[in-house]
Design a protein around this motif. Structure first.
Motif, PDB file in Angstrom:
ATOM      1  N   ALA A   1       0.843  -1.195   0.000  1.00 32.38           N
ATOM      2  CA  ALA A   1       0.000   0.000   0.000  1.00 32.38           C
ATOM      3  C   ALA A   1       0.876   1.243   0.000  1.00 32.38           C
ATOM      4  O   ALA A   1       1.826   1.332   0.774  1.00 32.38           O
ATOM      5  N   VAL A   2       0.568   2.195  -0.883  1.00 32.57           N
ATOM      6  CA  VAL A   2       1.246   3.489  -0.854  1.00 32.57           C
ATOM      7  C   VAL A   2       0.329   4.459  -0.105  1.00 32.57           C
ATOM      8  O   VAL A   2      -0.843   4.607  -0.445  1.00 32.57           O
ATOM      9  N   VAL A   3       0.868   5.084   0.929  1.00 26.84           N
ATOM     10  CA  VAL A   3       0.067   5.912   1.820  1.00 26.84           C
ATOM     11  C   VAL A   3       0.490   7.373   1.688  1.00 26.84           C
ATOM     12  O   VAL A   3       1.663   7.709   1.914  1.00 26.84           O
ATOM     13  N   GLY A   4      -0.453   8.241   1.295  1.00 26.74           N
ATOM     14  CA  GLY A   4      -0.127   9.656   1.081  1.00 26.74           C
ATOM     15  C   GLY A   4       0.188   9.876  -0.392  1.00 26.74           C
ATOM     16  O   GLY A   4       1.197   9.380  -0.894  1.00 26.74           O
ATOM     17  N   LEU A   5      -0.683  10.600  -1.089  1.00 27.29           N
ATOM     18  CA  LEU A   5      -0.478  10.794  -2.531  1.00 27.29           C
ATOM     19  C   LEU A   5      -0.182  12.257  -2.854  1.00 27.29           C
ATOM     20  O   LEU A   5      -0.780  12.865  -3.735  1.00 27.29           O
ATOM     21  N   GLY A   6       0.743  12.830  -2.115  1.00 29.06           N
ATOM     22  CA  GLY A   6       1.249  14.165  -2.464  1.00 29.06           C
ATOM     23  C   GLY A   6       2.264  14.008  -3.579  1.00 29.06           C
ATOM     24  O   GLY A   6       2.278  13.001  -4.285  1.00 29.06           O
ATOM     25  N   LYS A   7       3.164  14.980  -3.709  1.00 31.67           N
ATOM     26  CA  LYS A   7       4.117  14.948  -4.828  1.00 31.67           C
ATOM     27  C   LYS A   7       4.980  13.689  -4.791  1.00 31.67           C
ATOM     28  O   LYS A   7       5.084  12.959  -5.773  1.00 31.67           O
ATOM     29  N   MET A   8       5.586  13.410  -3.641  1.00 34.57           N
ATOM     30  CA  MET A   8       6.454  12.230  -3.528  1.00 34.57           C
ATOM     31  C   MET A   8       5.619  10.954  -3.549  1.00 34.57           C
ATOM     32  O   MET A   8       5.992   9.951  -4.153  1.00 34.57           O
ATOM     33  N   GLY A   9       4.457  10.996  -2.883  1.00 30.90           N
ATOM     34  CA  GLY A   9       3.597   9.814  -2.801  1.00 30.90           C
ATOM     35  C   GLY A   9       3.085   9.370  -4.166  1.00 30.90           C
ATOM     36  O   GLY A   9       3.056   8.176  -4.457  1.00 30.90           O
ATOM     37  N   LEU A  10       2.733  10.334  -5.012  1.00 32.00           N
ATOM     38  CA  LEU A  10       2.259   9.968  -6.355  1.00 32.00           C
ATOM     39  C   LEU A  10       3.367   9.281  -7.142  1.00 32.00           C
ATOM     40  O   LEU A  10       3.123   8.295  -7.842  1.00 32.00           O
ATOM     41  N   SER A  11       4.592   9.812  -7.021  1.00 35.41           N
ATOM     42  CA  SER A  11       5.726   9.170  -7.699  1.00 35.41           C
ATOM     43  C   SER A  11       5.918   7.752  -7.171  1.00 35.41           C
ATOM     44  O   SER A  11       6.105   6.813  -7.945  1.00 35.41           O
TER      45      SER A  11
END
Lengths: 295, 370
Positions: free
Chosen positions: B8-18
């Motif tokens: 799971a990827v948690v947090g979809l800000g700039k770094m999270g989206l990458s």
């Protein structure tokens, strides 16, 4: 598409080998006149297509070409969008939603929708994307833009996420609104080719690193060559010299033997390097321009 | 065929989206995501097959995860990492790790106790040129290192701007946490935790709530002295540029993202690829292409190490483990402490007297101050 396209990295302090070199270039090309002098040298060497980002400085180049039709009758722009730094900075400054709102036209329906409620905006992401493409295309009004690219950072972000529907939205809008050929820059060519095929995009124009030593050909050199051999695509090779790691003649000769590579895009800062590349491309691949203008 | 690793990827800000893009593109991973803000989840939910959550707790309760990649604002790291570890889930967490280094140390112990991988996103250790730096230093060919300059500059805060978590010191924002953490982490990698930090300054230029530049002097247990010079309000750099320069008894090394320049007074058997005098190695020769590229090979390479270690049933991070990230958090804390308690060797400047004029003329402040 012409056989040889001129890129813009060198004008904006981008150099994959050395930060010192990048800085020296950024200093040299601080004035638009200095950029124009190099573009003139390329144009006069028969290279008519300028593949460029939608950086603010490019709008000054557009203005010069627009105002001098006699000097540049065959000048062709291939815009590459979005200019990622502009949006990345806006996201840092304003947040995701704020950044999108910031780039919407002042009085448009979408801006109202965005400020009115997130849910409504969520439903019309396609509309937002089209408005953003239109905003990026504004600086090229009245100019010849037969091919329009999606930049690699954006293409590859969407590709990795599996949001390939957005690639199709871009494709359709560029075709319908601008009567232009949509195209994609990527660092992951085989994977992108598969994704575009699944979206029903046939014979796509894909620009990616293609070079003899396999520099930044993600997914593997062999898979790239396999895709070129077996896929139906119009490939544009960039980084053919692998930032100087391959001698020019060896690099171009190798490219010329690959199937489906229609064009090479390169950057150079001096007339000598421009002419050398042109001569090598002519020697191994034929005339650099599709028009009779090439000399 | 073995089952895919579920992450799971948690947090979809700039770094999270990458991270989401890179993790999702990995052929051996089945990826879900979580973000507390509705907008992106609404948009992505309509266009992606992945399962998406707005609540981290709900996701942990409903999914059987092998691992999480946490890219939320730094103040959330400790509790989210702990929740994952307690459920037996491997963790990759963005940097800086924890705002209190003791908490980072405790999480490192918890991960070790449970045999779980804990890795932190200090991607510079995966940049070819910096890997080469580590190799060269480990060889000893430069002799005893005594003099280090660690720098990072870039254009992040160029004007007074809206408050976000990045501009709040309490949330782990600011140039020290965001920028300086990288060169500090590189120094920790090769020299350990500094034994003394002095002359530290955390200055605001445009930011109201936090620092935009950092200056400090660090002394390492091996006697090496490092000057740290970091500024994220420097528009002359197109993007973040990190550089480490080192001088030793047998030469010098300058390393940045692109290249590794080495000067050896005398060739060394410990480093047979380099001769006496200057040699340059470019990162293009030093880096292998990953399965997927987004913004730089190093981002994919660190995720690849994490994914492969999880899939292989390993129990320690291959690089950047929690313990080493806590060391960087501790170094950051030492700089914060030192900046708040300036040393005694300072004098109160007397009113400037220039050619008979006092304050208000071209005194020291107007000449050199802001």
């Amino acid at each position: 598409m012409d056989r040889l396209l001129f890129g813009d990295n060198q004008f904006f302090g981008i150099n994959h080998m050395s930060e010192e070199k990048a800085r020296a270039q950024a200093m040299r090309f601080q004035s638009t006149d200095a950029i124009m002098a190099v573009l003139d040298a390329a144009y006069d060497a028969g290279i008519r297509t300028f593949m460029c980002t939608t950086h603010d400085r490019i709008s000054e180049i557009c203005e010069i070409v627009r105002n001098n039709p006699d000097r540049y009758p065959d000048f062709v722009f291939y815009p590459c969008m979005p200019y990622a730094h502009k949006y990345a900075n806006a996201v840092t400054d304003l947040g995701m939603l704020g950044a999108i709102t910031n780039f919407m036209p002042e009085d448009g329906f979408l801006r109202t929708a965005l400020s009115g409620g997130k849910a409504l905006a969520g439903r019309d992401i396609e509309g937002i994307a089209k408005v953003l493409i239109d905003a990026e295309m504004k600086m090229f009004r009245g100019l010849n833009t037969p091919v329009v690219f999606m930049q690699n950072v954006f293409t590859d972000l969407l590709l990795g996420m599996g949001y390939t529907r957005a690639l199709k939205v871009f494709h359709d809008h560029v075709k319908e609104k601008y009567g232009a050929e949509p195209a994609f820059i990527t660092m992951n060519m085989p994977m992108l080719f598969e994704a575009l095929t699944k979206e029903g995009i046939e014979n796509p124009i894909i620009c990616s690193n293609i070079n003899k030593i396999g520099f930044r050909m993600s997914g593997g050199h062999e898979r790239y060559l396999e895709t070129l051999r077996t896929g139906k695509l119009r490939a544009i090779a960039m980084s053919v010299y692998a930032s100087g790691a391959i001698p020019p003649e060896e690099a171009i000769e190798w490219i010329s033997e690959l199937p489906n590579v229609q064009s090479i895009v390169f950057g150079a800062s001096s007339r000598g390097n421009i002419v050398n590349t042109r001569d090598l491309v002519e020697k191994y691949m034929g005339a650099v321009g599709t028009s009779q203008a090439a000399q | 065929m073995s089952r895919k690793t579920k992450i799971a990827v948690v947090g979809l800000g700039k770094m999270g989206l990458s991270h989401f893009s890179i993790v999702n593109a990995h052929p051996d991973v089945d990826c879900v995501a979580c973000d507390a803000t509705g907008f992106l989840i609404d948009v992505l939910g309509k266009n992606l097959p992945n399962t998406l959550y707005k609540s981290y707790d709900k996701m942990l309760a409903e999914e059987t995860l092998d691992a999480v990649v946490i890219a939320t604002p730094s103040r959330h790291h400790a509790s989210m990492v702990r929740a994952a570890l307690e459920r037996g889930i491997h963790v990759f967490c963005e940097k800086p790790f924890c705002l209190d280094w003791r908490e980072g140390d405790a999480l490192a112990s918890l991960a070790e106790e449970k045999g779980l991988i804990g890795q932190v996103g200090y991607h510079y250790r995966y940049v070819g040129a910096f890997k080469e730096m580590q190799k060269v230093l480990a060889s000893g060919a430069l002799g005893d290192i005594h003099h280090i300059l660690a720098e990072a500059y870039g254009p992040v805060v160029l004007r007074p701007k809206r408050q976000t978590w990045r501009t709040q010191k309490a949330e782990g924002g600011g140039c020290l946490y965001d920028y300086a953490a990288h060169p500090l982490n590189l120094l920790n990698w090769v020299f350990g935790t500094p034994e003394r930090v002095s002359g530290s300054h955390l200055n605001s230029i445009f930011s109201a709530g936090t620092d935009d530049e950092v200056l400090s002097t660090l002394k390492f247990p091996g006697g090496q002295l490092a000057q740290l010079s970091v500024n994220w309000s420097d528009e002359s750099h197109r993007k973040m540029s990190t550089k480490i320069s080192l001088i030793g008894t047998n030469g010098r090394m300058n390393v940045d993202r692109q290249e590794c320049q080495i000067y050896l007074r005398k060739a060394s058997d410990a480093l047979p690829d380099y001769g006496a005098g200057w040699s340059v190695r470019y990162t293009t020769d030093l880096t292998e292409d990953p399965w997927f590229y987004l913004r730089g090979e190093e981002y994919s390479a660190q995720i690849a190490d994490f994914v492969e270690a999880v899939a292989a049933g390993e129990t320690r991070a291959r690089e950047n483990d929690f313990r080493s990230a806590a060391m960087t958090d501790q170094t950051i804390a030492m700089i914060v402490d030192d900046a708040g308690n300036p040393g005694t060797a300072s004098v109160t400047p007397a009113p400037a007297v220039v050619a008979g004029k006092t304050e208000g003329g071209r005194g020291w402040r107007s000449l050199f101050g802001r």
